[in-house]
Scaffold this active site. Structure first.
Site, PDB file in Angstrom:
ATOM      1  N   TYR A 221      10.010  96.197  89.389  1.00  0.00           N
ATOM      2  CA  TYR A 221       8.566  96.012  89.247  1.00  0.00           C
ATOM      3  C   TYR A 221       7.895  95.928  90.616  1.00  0.00           C
ATOM      4  O   TYR A 221       8.057  94.929  91.341  1.00  0.00           O
ATOM      5  CB  TYR A 221       8.246  94.759  88.427  1.00  0.00           C
ATOM      6  CG  TYR A 221       8.850  94.757  87.040  1.00  0.00           C
ATOM      7  CD1 TYR A 221       9.032  95.954  86.345  1.00  0.00           C
ATOM      8  CD2 TYR A 221       9.242  93.585  86.420  1.00  0.00           C
ATOM      9  CE1 TYR A 221       9.592  95.976  85.074  1.00  0.00           C
ATOM     10  CE2 TYR A 221       9.799  93.589  85.147  1.00  0.00           C
ATOM     11  CZ  TYR A 221       9.980  94.787  84.484  1.00  0.00           C
ATOM     12  OH  TYR A 221      10.540  94.806  83.241  1.00  0.00           O
TER      13      TYR A 221
ATOM     14  N   HIS B 125      19.228  96.720  83.719  1.00  0.00           N
ATOM     15  CA  HIS B 125      17.867  97.154  83.378  1.00  0.00           C
ATOM     16  C   HIS B 125      17.804  98.607  82.891  1.00  0.00           C
ATOM     17  O   HIS B 125      18.137  99.517  83.619  1.00  0.00           O
ATOM     18  CB  HIS B 125      16.997  96.989  84.633  1.00  0.00           C
ATOM     19  CG  HIS B 125      15.520  97.049  84.378  1.00  0.00           C
ATOM     20  ND1 HIS B 125      14.601  96.742  85.340  1.00  0.00           N
ATOM     21  CD2 HIS B 125      14.796  97.369  83.270  1.00  0.00           C
ATOM     22  CE1 HIS B 125      13.380  96.870  84.841  1.00  0.00           C
ATOM     23  NE2 HIS B 125      13.484  97.265  83.595  1.00  0.00           N
TER      24      HIS B 125
END
Ligand code: NAD
Length: 312
Positions: free
Chosen positions: A58, A121
């Site tokens: 992110y 992820h």
């Protein structure tokens, strides 16, 4: 308005039913005011939110660094979850060496000596055999070393998550945009294996990554024009009924009986306050029927964001 807590599957962790999604701290939904996001983190903690979810991906480490700063003095009040293996829009490395190094880097950015949750992820972008035989064992070693309390996997592809969860032992999983007002296939594809194995499920993106908000979706959003148009209709319908669509959408997710926590992205105190209202809100059953009628033509429609839904 008091927060509720649930056990994360069979793990030792208790998490708040509303979780703080920290992706916006990486400027992924637009540039944020850091003083405001820091205040939002503190207000969320003071209001009882314990689960904080972030990833090195992110904002390419920006969200982790900002969250780490914001958590100084608050670390022991939160359940801190981050991820490894995804480092860019199309940069993935699920090797043992990579996830081990990633864990060390995350510990530094988050200014802590132990992560509560570390998850691989978006595993559908990796090789399932590698995730099972190399990534997850590496995460278990980090757990044995005391650097991580529980480990798991995340992704959009339910089939992929379910397949990996059947082959390897994971403690928890995050999926996103697979259970909310627009879609419910998480229940059919992921829940059976999660329930059977006591795997904790965290559900992300209750607003369908912005589809169910007044502002709509960012440019990069992978949804079809049809989904966006229906989202807009839902927003307008709720407005006409005197309620906000995000409130209805979040409450709908909180009512799920198995999910431990619903992660919603929040970059301001205003959004924290708005979302906390869901704790005291109940959805008018007639409104829900109307929403479901509007959503029916696109219900369970998934988008292609480069994932291989049938892989693994
Ligand atoms: P979301 O559906 O929670 O939110 C979308 C947008 O709506 C964000 O900009 C958010 O700030 C805004 N918003 C939040 N509450 C609102 C409200 N009450 N009114 C109006 N707007 C509001 O989607 P998201 O932020 O992508 O997902 C939530 C979190 O879940 C992320 O921050 C991340 O931590 C996690 N997540 C994980 C994965 C993964 O592991 N693969 C994928 C997606 C999301």
């Amino acid at each position: 308005m008091s927060m509720e807590y649930r056990q994360l599957g069979a793990t030792e962790l208790q998490v708040s039913t509303i979780g703080f999604g920290a992706a916006p701290l990486g400027d992924v939904y637009g540039k944020v005011d850091v003083a405001e996001t820091t205040a939002a983190v503190h207000e969320a903690i003071d209001s009882g939110i314990t689960l904080f979810d972030v990833s090195p991906y992110y904002g390419l480490t920006l969200a982790e660094s900002r969250l780490g700063e914001a958590l100084v003095g608050y670390r022991d009040k939160v359940v801190l979850a981050t991820k490894c293996g995804r480092y860019g829009a199309s940069e993935f490395d699920f090797s043992a060496a990579s996830v081990t190094k990633s864990c060390e880097d995350s510990l530094q950015r988050l200014k802590t000596d132990r992560l509560d949750i570390l998850q691989a992820h978006d595993v559908e972008f990796g090789d399932a055999d590698q995730v099972v035989n190399e990534t997850i064992p590496a995460l278990r070693r980090l757990q044995e070393q005391g650097k991580v309390r529980v480990i798991g996997i995340t992704g959009l592809s339910l089939k992929n998550l379910a397949a990996i969860a059947r082959r390897a032992h994971v403690d928890c999983m995050i999926t996103y945009c697979r259970y909310n007002l627009m879609i419910s296939d998480m229940d059919d594809v992921l829940l059976p294996v999660a329930e059977e194995r006591g795997i904790g499920v965290i559900n992300a993106s209750p607003l369908h990554m912005g589809v169910l908000t007044e502002d709509g979706v960012p440019e990069w959003h992978p949804s079809s024009l049809e989904i966006r148009a229906v989202g807009r209709q839902v927003v307008e319908l709720c407005k006409a009924r005197g309620v906000s669509a995000p409130l209805v959408a979040l409450r709908y997710c909180l009512d799920h009986s198995y999910v431990s926590s619903t992660l919603v992205g929040m970059a301001s105190r205003e959004l924290v306050r708005a979302n906390l209202k869901a704790l005291e809100f109940s959805i008018d059953p007639e409104l829900l029927v109307e929403i479901q009628r509007l959503v029916a033509p696109v219900h369970n429609q998934i988008w292609d964001s480069g994932l291989a839904e049938n892989r693994g």
